[in-house]
Enzyme design. Structure first.
Site, PDB file in Angstrom:
ATOM      1  N   TYR A  33       0.793  -1.120  -0.037  1.00  0.00           N
ATOM      2  CA  TYR A  33       0.027  -0.152  -0.094  1.00  0.00           C
ATOM      3  C   TYR A  33       0.916   1.195  -0.056  1.00  0.00           C
ATOM      4  O   TYR A  33       1.988   1.087   0.049  1.00  0.00           O
ATOM      5  CB  TYR A  33      -0.983   0.034   1.197  1.00  0.00           C
ATOM      6  CG  TYR A  33      -0.220   0.243   2.546  1.00  0.00           C
ATOM      7  CD1 TYR A  33       0.527  -0.596   3.194  1.00  0.00           C
ATOM      8  CD2 TYR A  33      -0.550   1.678   3.174  1.00  0.00           C
ATOM      9  CE1 TYR A  33       1.213  -0.264   4.442  1.00  0.00           C
ATOM     10  CE2 TYR A  33       0.076   2.013   4.261  1.00  0.00           C
ATOM     11  CZ  TYR A  33       0.979   0.943   4.942  1.00  0.00           C
ATOM     12  OH  TYR A  33       1.558   1.283   6.078  1.00  0.00           O
ATOM     13  N   LYS A 149       6.945  -2.270   1.835  1.00  0.00           N
ATOM     14  CA  LYS A 149       5.777  -1.620   2.335  1.00  0.00           C
ATOM     15  C   LYS A 149       4.621  -2.638   2.355  1.00  0.00           C
ATOM     16  O   LYS A 149       3.736  -2.312   1.647  1.00  0.00           O
ATOM     17  CB  LYS A 149       5.511  -0.228   1.874  1.00  0.00           C
ATOM     18  CG  LYS A 149       4.583   0.677   2.715  1.00  0.00           C
ATOM     19  CD  LYS A 149       4.763   1.910   2.200  1.00  0.00           C
ATOM     20  CE  LYS A 149       3.368   2.790   2.858  1.00  0.00           C
ATOM     21  NZ  LYS A 149       3.743   2.941   4.243  1.00  0.00           N
ATOM     22  N   GLU A 182      12.866   2.562  13.640  1.00  0.00           N
ATOM     23  CA  GLU A 182      12.024   3.394  13.003  1.00  0.00           C
ATOM     24  C   GLU A 182      10.948   3.371  13.880  1.00  0.00           C
ATOM     25  O   GLU A 182      10.697   2.781  14.738  1.00  0.00           O
ATOM     26  CB  GLU A 182      11.774   3.117  11.465  1.00  0.00           C
ATOM     27  CG  GLU A 182      10.826   1.850  11.203  1.00  0.00           C
ATOM     28  CD  GLU A 182      10.498   1.709   9.925  1.00  0.00           C
ATOM     29  OE1 GLU A 182      10.361   2.620   9.142  1.00  0.00           O
ATOM     30  OE2 GLU A 182      10.518   0.480   9.436  1.00  0.00           O
ATOM     31  N   LEU A 207      11.775   1.090   6.538  1.00  0.00           N
ATOM     32  CA  LEU A 207      11.326   1.402   5.304  1.00  0.00           C
ATOM     33  C   LEU A 207      11.855   2.908   4.923  1.00  0.00           C
ATOM     34  O   LEU A 207      12.076   3.555   5.596  1.00  0.00           O
ATOM     35  CB  LEU A 207       9.693   1.635   5.402  1.00  0.00           C
ATOM     36  CG  LEU A 207       9.012   1.827   4.482  1.00  0.00           C
ATOM     37  CD1 LEU A 207       8.721   0.838   3.271  1.00  0.00           C
ATOM     38  CD2 LEU A 207       7.613   2.718   4.574  1.00  0.00           C
TER      39      LEU A 207
HETATM   40  N1  PMP Z   1       8.028   3.749   8.418  1.00  0.00           N
HETATM   41  C1  PMP Z   1       6.904   2.822   8.538  1.00  0.00           C
HETATM   42  C2  PMP Z   1       7.013   1.629   9.075  1.00  0.00           C
HETATM   43  C3  PMP Z   1       5.732   3.545   8.013  1.00  0.00           C
HETATM   44  O1  PMP Z   1       4.591   2.536   7.938  1.00  0.00           O
HETATM   45  C4  PMP Z   1       6.108   4.598   7.211  1.00  0.00           C
HETATM   46  C5  PMP Z   1       4.570   5.413   6.750  1.00  0.00           C
HETATM   47  N2  PMP Z   1       3.549   4.720   6.326  1.00  0.00           N
HETATM   48  C6  PMP Z   1       7.064   5.502   7.021  1.00  0.00           C
HETATM   49  C7  PMP Z   1       8.108   4.744   7.640  1.00  0.00           C
HETATM   50  C8  PMP Z   1       7.231   6.719   6.672  1.00  0.00           C
HETATM   51  O2  PMP Z   1       7.182   6.523   5.118  1.00  0.00           O
HETATM   52  P1  PMP Z   1       6.631   7.696   4.120  1.00  0.00           P
HETATM   53  O3  PMP Z   1       7.433   8.764   4.486  1.00  0.00           O
HETATM   54  O4  PMP Z   1       6.704   7.325   2.888  1.00  0.00           O
HETATM   55  O5  PMP Z   1       5.136   7.885   4.604  1.00  0.00           O
END
Ligand code: PMP
Length: 287
Positions: A33, A149, A182, A207
């Site tokens: 997603y 993701k 994270e 991620l």
């Molecule tokens: N790490 C994880 C585990 C996440 O779920 C997300 C956001 N959905 C992020 C980092 C941040 O990613 P982004 O800046 O692309 O939203």
């Protein structure tokens, strides 16, 4: 006026939208997603989000549900049909519907596509950034392909629930070496006493956040140095600033970790300057 969702080729009333019970997303979290922010009528960083979607799909050998050229058009259509000026748009692709079996279904199984959008009052985050938010830390217990993701988000759900119960808004996962990986749905950052931004390398156990990537450009523009390395919980607590990043929070100052204040317990000025400059740098696709 009803909310509208896109489900496998149809625009349907959100309340009536449904996927098949043998959709592999439902059965196995066998899907991927993306979430894009919608800000002042623009879909933020859409090409980057769709490029990561492509990567996630490729890593899992899931085919595109529609061509890569058509997807942005549907995303836009869902945003517009829901009259979202500020909010978010959610895109989910799963391996499709097949009789339940752990192994991949036959190659001609069509992947499923669901897109929803909803309004979010941007003032809520703006007000939140004025006071900063709190995080707690939890052991890193997710599978080691967190670079993809996927919708297999149970550990994240549990960690964020624990954060909520502790009066915090996010949980930071900590690896066996005591280093922060994270957040449950965000990337983790600190600012050192010397004003250097520190965030873990995206090669290891996180991620690669789209917002993180865009913030690298924002930092360059502001003349800020970035070190990609791990940092411990103790280093974060003693840092000049801490913050998190994600599509819907941009750079969000953190004022407490596990109940201990970060620096003076107020949002850091460097974080707020990154937050301020973000939209000058992020790519804005018309909705
Ligand atoms: N790490 C994880 C585990 C996440 O779920 C997300 C956001 N959905 C992020 C980092 C941040 O990613 P982004 O800046 O692309 O939203």
């Amino acid at each position: 006026m009803p909310r509208i969702a896109y489900v496998n080729g149809r625009y349907v009333v959100h309340a009536d939208a449904a996927v098949h019970i043998e959709d592999r997303g439902y059965q196995f979290a066998d899907g991927v997603y993306e979430v894009c922010e919608v800000a002042r009528g623009f879909i933020v960083d859409m090409p980057r989000h769709l490029a990561r979607l492509n990567r996630s799909l490729t890593e899992l050998s899931i085919g595109w549900p529609v061509t890569s050229g058509v997807l942005p058009l549907i995303v836009r259509e869902v945003v517009n049909r829901n009259h979202v000026f500020d909010g978010l748009v959610y895109v989910q692709v799963t391996r499709g519907v097949a009789s339940r079996d752990f192994v991949f279904p036959s190659a001609d199984t069509k992947s499923s596509l669901v897109i929803t959008a909803r309004k979010v009052d941007p003032m809520v985050a703006t007000r939140r950034a004025e006071t900063g938010i709190k995080v707690i830390t939890v052991p890193e217990n997710r599978w080691d392909r967190v670079d993809i993701k996927t919708t297999g988000l149970l550990p994240n759900v549990l960690a964020k629930q624990k954060a909520k119960e502790a009066g915090a808004q996010e949980a930071w996962f900590v690896d066996p070496h005591g280093n922060v990986t994270e957040g449950g749905s965000s990337n983790a950052w600190i600012v050192t006493r010397d004003g250097v931004l520190v965030t873990r390398s995206a090669e290891h156990g996180i991620l690669r956040g789209i917002t993180r990537t865009t913030l690298f450009e924002v930092a360059a523009k502001l003349g800020l140095k970035i070190e990609e390395r791990g940092f411990s919980v103790a280093e974060a607590k003693a840092a000049r600033e801490a913050f998190l990043s994600s599509a819907t929070t941009i750079a969000m100052p953190i004022v407490a970790i596990d109940g201990d204040p970060v620096a003076n317990g107020h949002p850091g000025s460097i974080t707020l300057s990154l937050r301020q400059a973000f939209f000058d740098v992020a790519e804005k696709s018309p909705a």
